[in-house]
Design a protein around this motif. Structure first.
Motif, short mmCIF file in Angstrom:
data_model
loop_
_atom_site.label_atom_id
_atom_site.label_comp_id
_atom_site.label_asym_id
_atom_site.label_seq_id
_atom_site.Cartn_x
_atom_site.Cartn_y
_atom_site.Cartn_z
N GLY A 88 0.82 -1.21 0.00
CA GLY A 88 0.00 0.00 0.00
C GLY A 88 0.85 1.26 0.00
N THR A 89 0.19 2.37 -0.28
CA THR A 89 0.87 3.67 -0.29
C THR A 89 1.60 3.91 1.03
OG1 THR A 89 -0.86 4.54 -1.74
CG2 THR A 89 0.49 6.16 -0.62
N SER A 90 0.97 3.47 2.15
CA SER A 90 1.56 3.74 3.47
C SER A 90 2.90 3.03 3.65
CB SER A 90 0.60 3.32 4.58
OG SER A 90 0.36 1.93 4.47
N SER A 113 1.48 -2.76 -6.66
CA SER A 113 1.97 -1.63 -5.86
C SER A 113 1.09 -0.40 -6.05
CB SER A 113 3.40 -1.28 -6.24
OG SER A 113 3.81 -0.13 -5.51
N SER A 114 0.64 0.15 -4.92
CA SER A 114 -0.01 1.46 -4.91
C SER A 114 1.08 2.50 -4.80
CB SER A 114 -0.92 1.57 -3.68
OG SER A 114 -1.88 0.57 -3.71
N GLY A 115 0.66 3.75 -4.79
CA GLY A 115 1.63 4.82 -4.55
C GLY A 115 1.69 5.86 -5.65
N ALA A 116 1.00 5.61 -6.78
CA ALA A 116 1.10 6.57 -7.89
C ALA A 116 0.64 7.97 -7.45
CB ALA A 116 0.24 6.08 -9.06
N THR A 117 -0.50 8.04 -6.79
CA THR A 117 -1.02 9.35 -6.40
C THR A 117 -0.13 9.99 -5.33
OG1 THR A 117 -3.17 8.29 -6.69
CG2 THR A 117 -3.17 10.53 -5.83
N GLY A 118 0.26 9.17 -4.33
CA GLY A 118 1.11 9.69 -3.25
C GLY A 118 2.42 10.24 -3.81
N GLU A 141 -1.75 17.87 -0.02
CA GLU A 141 -2.75 16.83 0.23
C GLU A 141 -3.22 16.23 -1.10
OE1 GLU A 141 -5.92 18.90 2.26
OE2 GLU A 141 -6.68 19.68 0.38
N ARG A 142 -3.89 15.08 -0.99
CA ARG A 142 -4.39 14.44 -2.21
C ARG A 142 -5.44 15.33 -2.86
NH1 ARG A 142 -3.53 8.38 -1.85
NH2 ARG A 142 -4.99 8.12 -3.56
N PRO A 143 -5.41 15.48 -4.18
CA PRO A 143 -6.38 16.35 -4.84
C PRO A 143 -7.80 15.85 -4.63
CG PRO A 143 -4.75 15.52 -6.39
CD PRO A 143 -4.51 14.82 -5.12
N VAL A 201 2.01 -4.34 -10.89
CA VAL A 201 0.65 -4.00 -11.31
C VAL A 201 0.13 -2.81 -10.49
CG1 VAL A 201 -1.67 -4.96 -11.65
CG2 VAL A 201 0.31 -6.49 -11.61
N ASN A 202 -0.57 -1.93 -11.13
CA ASN A 202 -1.33 -0.90 -10.42
C ASN A 202 -2.62 -0.68 -11.19
OD1 ASN A 202 -2.11 1.09 -8.59
ND2 ASN A 202 -0.43 2.50 -9.07
N GLU A 203 -3.58 -0.06 -10.52
CA GLU A 203 -4.77 0.34 -11.28
C GLU A 203 -4.36 1.47 -12.22
OE1 GLU A 203 -8.11 1.46 -8.88
OE2 GLU A 203 -9.44 1.49 -10.62
N ASN A 204 -4.94 1.48 -13.40
CA ASN A 204 -4.64 2.56 -14.35
C ASN A 204 -5.46 3.78 -13.96
OD1 ASN A 204 -3.84 4.09 -16.47
ND2 ASN A 204 -4.38 2.63 -18.07
N ASP A 205 -4.98 4.45 -12.89
CA ASP A 205 -5.77 5.53 -12.27
C ASP A 205 -6.10 6.64 -13.25
OD1 ASP A 205 -5.70 4.48 -9.58
OD2 ASP A 205 -3.58 4.99 -9.57
N THR A 206 -5.26 6.83 -14.24
CA THR A 206 -5.44 7.96 -15.15
C THR A 206 -6.66 7.79 -16.05
OG1 THR A 206 -3.09 8.28 -15.05
CG2 THR A 206 -4.19 9.35 -16.86
N PHE A 219 -11.23 0.77 -8.46
CA PHE A 219 -10.98 -0.05 -7.28
C PHE A 219 -10.64 0.82 -6.08
CE2 PHE A 219 -9.78 -3.23 -10.57
CZ PHE A 219 -10.61 -4.26 -10.16
N GLY A 220 -10.04 2.00 -6.35
CA GLY A 220 -9.62 2.87 -5.24
C GLY A 220 -8.31 2.38 -4.67
N ASP A 221 -8.40 1.57 -3.62
CA ASP A 221 -7.16 0.96 -3.15
C ASP A 221 -6.97 -0.32 -3.96
OD1 ASP A 221 -8.22 -1.45 -1.71
OD2 ASP A 221 -9.41 0.19 -0.91
N ASN A 222 -5.84 -0.93 -3.83
CA ASN A 222 -5.56 -2.08 -4.69
C ASN A 222 -5.87 -3.43 -4.05
OD1 ASN A 222 -4.71 -0.79 -7.02
ND2 ASN A 222 -2.61 -0.54 -6.28
N ASP A 223 -6.52 -3.42 -2.87
CA ASP A 223 -6.76 -4.70 -2.18
C ASP A 223 -7.58 -5.66 -3.03
OD1 ASP A 223 -5.36 -3.84 0.05
OD2 ASP A 223 -7.12 -2.95 0.96
N1 GLU Z 1 -3.90 3.10 -7.47
C1 GLU Z 1 -3.76 4.05 -6.38
C2 GLU Z 1 -2.38 4.68 -6.41
O1 GLU Z 1 -1.46 4.06 -6.86
C3 GLU Z 1 -3.98 3.34 -5.06
C4 GLU Z 1 -4.06 4.30 -3.92
C5 GLU Z 1 -4.02 3.59 -2.56
O2 GLU Z 1 -4.86 2.79 -2.23
O3 GLU Z 1 -3.12 3.86 -1.78
O4 GLU Z 1 -2.25 5.81 -6.00
#
Ligand code: GLU
Length: 370
Positions: A10-12, A48-53, A63-65, A132-137, A145-149
């Motif tokens: 996760g992003t954290s 892996s998450s983290g694209a937005t962060g 902060e997140r938009p 792998v990540n969600e194609n957030d764009t 999906f929001g988070d990748n769980d």
């Molecule tokens: N696909 C999102 C990202 O990479 C997941 C955000 C998340 O759950 O932390 O930013």
């Protein structure tokens, strides 16, 4: 047969909680661990998450938009950076990687789902670690999906993984919030479906540590993955190297036992990847025929049709109370079903003026809800 392992971080765990700057040491430890697993001939996928962060950090946003388009733009900035870091670290370890960006829509579409499966197999055969990540764009809001769980659980089901590791910011789950309740017991093992459902119902209640969205979606991911025959482990993302001990059988984190992988791959796709777009209410006879005897659904058993859908889309089959008992691909559109509900199959050609399928949802296109 080599084991297949899906690891979701996760992003954290890929960024520092306060500053959102990259947690380099942690990502490096993850890269080392996954490369070691590859050296033991395991097939490894990293979600892996983290694209937005990472995008926020790069653009100096505090902060997140809040708007969708800005979020999607920031994710586009961050994804490139994120994959660059992974590529640098894995390349140093001589481990090739690939970037795979998915959306829920592609997992819903049967042809792209099968395509994704084939691509993963080819990448794994080549010894590559897909990241792998969600194609957030491009993901649309209603279906993201929001988070990748959840996505990591669907990927684990798709590739028929042996293990899904959900790396997060806690060591394991507790029976209550340990900060508030000294009696809180660590949950080390979840064996049965019933135990998992009990945890899910607790997680739904506010006021407990389960109330956080994070744990709710992780339990949902555990339900999907274990139902698809994948052992699932929630553990601390700050110690990726624990994966080795867990694979050696140590009771670290919260471990969910896999259920038998009963259904075939297509039925798993129906059960987990599809998002029902309508609801059919059934009478008691039809509920019994489906639930107890695995029969197809006929028009005669339908009492009410909800939603606006086309033939071939996914619908939820519900009992008289509205509880979902099965889901499947429907052979008629919602407007056709409005006309034929409650009628015998032989009457359908007269009512509609043309003959189509005899069953509304064929048993081969149906799964009972897990
Ligand atoms: N696909 C999102 C990202 O990479 C997941 C955000 C998340 O759950 O932390 O930013």
């Amino acid at each position: 047969m080599p084991q297949t392992i899906v690891v979701k971080i996760g992003t954290s765990s890929v960024t520092q909680p306060q500053t959102a700057s990259l947690a380099i040491a942690n990502i490096a430890a993850l890269a080392e661990t996954l490369t070691e697993l590859r050296m033991q001939e395991m097939r490894v996928i990293l979600v892996s998450s983290g694209a937005t962060g990472v995008g926020c950090e790069r653009l100096n946003l505090k902060e997140r938009p809040r708007t969708i388009s800005l979020n999607q733009a920031v994710a586009a900035v961050g994804q490139g950076r994120l994959i660059r870091i992974y590529d640098d670290l894995f390349s140093t370890l001589r481990q090739p990687i690939a970037q795979v960006l998915l959306t829920r829509q592609e997992l819903i579409q049967r042809t792209s789902y099968v395509n994704i499966y084939n691509t993963f197999q080819s990448l794994l055969d080549l010894g590559v670690i897909p990241i792998v990540n969600e194609n957030d764009t491009v993901a649309v809001e209603e279906l993201n999906f929001g988070d990748n769980d959840t996505m990591s659980a669907l990927v684990a089901s798709l590739v028929e993984a042996d293990y899904l590791f959900l790396l997060t910011d806690v060591d394991r789950l507790y029976s209550a919030d340990p900060r508030e309740n000294p009696e809180a017991q660590p949950i080390k093992k979840v064996v049965t479906r019933e135990e998992l459902e009990e945890l899910q119902s607790k997680a739904g209640k506010s006021g407990s540590q389960w109330g956080t969205g994070g744990m709710v979606t992780k339990l949902d991911a555990a339900r999907i993955a274990t139902g698809a025959g994948v052992k699932t482990i929630i553990t601390n993302g700050r110690r990726p190297q624990d994966i080795h001990q867990i694979l050696a059988g140590e009771p670290i984190g919260t471990q969910f036992e896999a259920q038998p992988r009963g259904e075939n791959a297509r039925k798993r796709w129906i059960a987990y990847s599809l998002v029902p777009v309508g609801k059919l209410y059934l009478d008691d006879g039809a509920v019994k025929a489906i639930r107890d005897r695995g029969k197809s659904l006929l028009a005669a058993g339908i009492t009410k049709v909800e939603g606006d859908f086309q033939a071939g889309e996914a619908v939820a089959l519900c009992d008289t109370e509205g509880k979902e008992i099965a889901r499947g691909l429907v052979s008629y559109s919602s407007s056709e079903l409005q006309q034929i509900q409650g009628y015998q199959s032989q009457e359908i050609p007269t009512i509609l003026g043309y003959a189509t399928a005899e069953t509304v949802v064929h048993r081969d296109d149906m799964v009972s809800v897990l």
